[in-house]
Motif scaffolding. Structure first.
Motif, short mmCIF file in Angstrom:
data_model
loop_
_atom_site.label_atom_id
_atom_site.label_comp_id
_atom_site.label_asym_id
_atom_site.label_seq_id
_atom_site.Cartn_x
_atom_site.Cartn_y
_atom_site.Cartn_z
N ALA A 1 -75.62 -68.30 13.97
CA ALA A 1 -74.52 -68.16 14.93
C ALA A 1 -74.84 -67.07 15.93
CB ALA A 1 -73.23 -67.82 14.20
N PRO A 2 -74.30 -67.16 17.12
CA PRO A 2 -74.52 -66.11 18.12
C PRO A 2 -74.01 -64.77 17.62
CG PRO A 2 -73.04 -67.85 18.95
CD PRO A 2 -73.44 -68.24 17.59
N ASP B 1 -73.44 -73.52 16.60
CA ASP B 1 -73.64 -72.59 17.71
C ASP B 1 -72.31 -72.00 18.18
OD1 ASP B 1 -76.39 -72.93 17.85
OD2 ASP B 1 -76.18 -74.77 19.05
N ASN B 2 -71.21 -72.54 17.71
CA ASN B 2 -69.90 -72.14 18.22
C ASN B 2 -68.96 -71.74 17.08
OD1 ASN B 2 -67.94 -71.76 20.24
ND2 ASN B 2 -67.12 -73.83 19.96
N LEU B 3 -69.50 -71.07 16.09
CA LEU B 3 -68.69 -70.68 14.93
C LEU B 3 -67.71 -69.57 15.28
CD1 LEU B 3 -71.41 -70.63 12.11
CD2 LEU B 3 -69.62 -72.36 12.48
N GLN B 4 -66.58 -69.60 14.59
CA GLN B 4 -65.58 -68.54 14.70
C GLN B 4 -65.21 -68.07 13.30
OE1 GLN B 4 -62.16 -69.85 16.90
NE2 GLN B 4 -63.32 -70.24 18.79
N PRO B 5 -64.82 -66.77 13.15
CA PRO B 5 -64.41 -66.27 11.83
C PRO B 5 -63.32 -67.16 11.23
CG PRO B 5 -64.64 -64.45 13.36
CD PRO B 5 -64.76 -65.71 14.18
N GLY B 6 -63.47 -67.49 9.95
CA GLY B 6 -62.51 -68.34 9.27
C GLY B 6 -62.96 -69.77 9.16
N ILE C 1 -67.53 -65.29 8.43
CA ILE C 1 -66.71 -64.11 8.68
C ILE C 1 -67.06 -63.44 10.01
CG2 ILE C 1 -66.39 -63.68 6.22
CD1 ILE C 1 -68.47 -61.41 6.47
N GLY C 2 -68.01 -64.02 10.77
CA GLY C 2 -68.41 -63.43 12.05
C GLY C 2 -69.69 -62.64 11.93
N GLY C 3 -70.30 -62.38 13.09
CA GLY C 3 -71.52 -61.57 13.12
C GLY C 3 -72.68 -62.22 12.41
N GLY C 4 -72.70 -63.55 12.32
CA GLY C 4 -73.80 -64.23 11.64
C GLY C 4 -73.76 -64.08 10.12
N GLN C 5 -72.59 -63.76 9.56
CA GLN C 5 -72.45 -63.53 8.13
C GLN C 5 -71.46 -64.53 7.52
OE1 GLN C 5 -73.83 -60.60 6.26
NE2 GLN C 5 -75.19 -60.62 8.06
#
Length: 297
Positions: free
Chosen positions: A172-173, A242-247, A265-269
């Motif tokens: 993820a970005p 490529d367009n992931l969001q937390p959750g 959870i964001g930040g590529g994690q």
């Protein structure tokens, strides 16, 4: 007249036999028995004859000895009976203790076998899961490689897929949006359980499997998700990696046939209940690249 008529007789008067006999016996009191014989008839000058015979008697002392001997015999009998009862009680207690010990050993052995079987099942499940993931990754990589080869170009898509276990779309970005609202609650929930145990089929509160953790994270914000990974992988709108969001819900395998899910959870994690050996972990997408994602919120 006889010539002896006037000659006085020189015979002594004959004494008559005794007519009175007195017998006294003192058996209980220890009195000597006396037999008295006296002439009650005869001439006045007859002298009385008295004879005393001493008879054996049972004294009170001897009776007391007999009573003491009987009492002592009874005490001995009572003691023997008490000892027999004590011996029987000791034997019974020893037998009960032996039986209880054998039962405890049997239960301990059964529990040991049960635990060993559970550990073997968990190990086998973990091995099967790792093998399945490896096979899925191999299939996806082969599919991506085939698609890239079919395009016949050296585009950025082809070059980005080389030298890694997955394509560039699996990362993820770095500038994904921070979690807010319900998504933040989902992220906070899964992060609070990092380090918990992984147990197949468990839904918390301190042990989870992958889909159990995802379901619980959404349940606490009022969203009712399916229980298993296959259904969770189609529970929302499919989104690009490529367009992931937390959750967002990440899944491994095909949509509708996924074998593993986790929460981005964001930040590529992501956070997910990985396997029995690792438990619930927070890791980079590069650690275990997912196949796809769905958005529920």
């Amino acid at each position: 007249m006889s010539h002896t008529a006037h000659i006085p007789s020189h015979r002594k008067p004959r004494r008559s036999a005794p007519k009175v006999t007195v017998l006294r016996a003192g058996v209980a009191g220890g009195v000597l028995s006396t037999i008295a014989v006296a002439g009650a008839a005869g001439p006045a000058n007859a002298e009385p004859v008295t004879q005393t015979i001493e008879m054996p008697t049972l004294t009170s002392g001897l009776a007391s000895d007999f009573a003491k001997s009987a009492d002592a015999t009874q005490r001995v009998a009572n003691n023997l009976d008490l000892r027999a009862q004590e011996s029987a009680a000791i034997t019974k207690a020893a037998k009960a203790a032996k039986t209880a010990h054998a039962e405890a050993e049997r239960k301990a052995e059964a529990e040991k076998k049960k635990k060993a079987a559970a550990e073997a099942r968990a190990k086998a499940a973990a091995e099967a899961e790792r093998a399945s993931r490896a096979a899925q990754r191999t299939t996806l990589a082969a599919t991506a490689s085939s698609a890239d080869s079919g395009s016949g170009s050296g585009s950025n898509q082809t070059s980005s897929g080389s030298g890694s276990t997955g394509s560039a779309s699996t990362t993820a970005p770095a500038t994904s949006s921070p979690a807010t609202g319900s998504a933040a609650a989902v992220v906070s929930f899964v992060q609070s359980h990092v380090g918990d145990a992984y147990i197949m089929g468990s839904t918390g509160p301190n042990a989870w499997d992958c889909s159990g953790l995802v379901q619980a994270a959404y349940s606490q914000i009022g969203v009712d998700l399916p229980r298993v990974s296959q259904s969770q992988s189609t529970a929302g709108t499919q989104v690009s990696l490529d367009n992931l969001q937390p959750g967002d819900i990440l899944y491994w395998g095909g949509a509708g046939s996924a074998y593993h899910t986790a929460i981005y959870i964001g930040g590529g994690q992501f956070v997910g209940a990985q396997n029995p050996s690792k438990g619930v972990v927070q890791a980079s997408l590069d650690y275990d690249p997912p196949s796809g994602a769905v958005r529920v919120l």
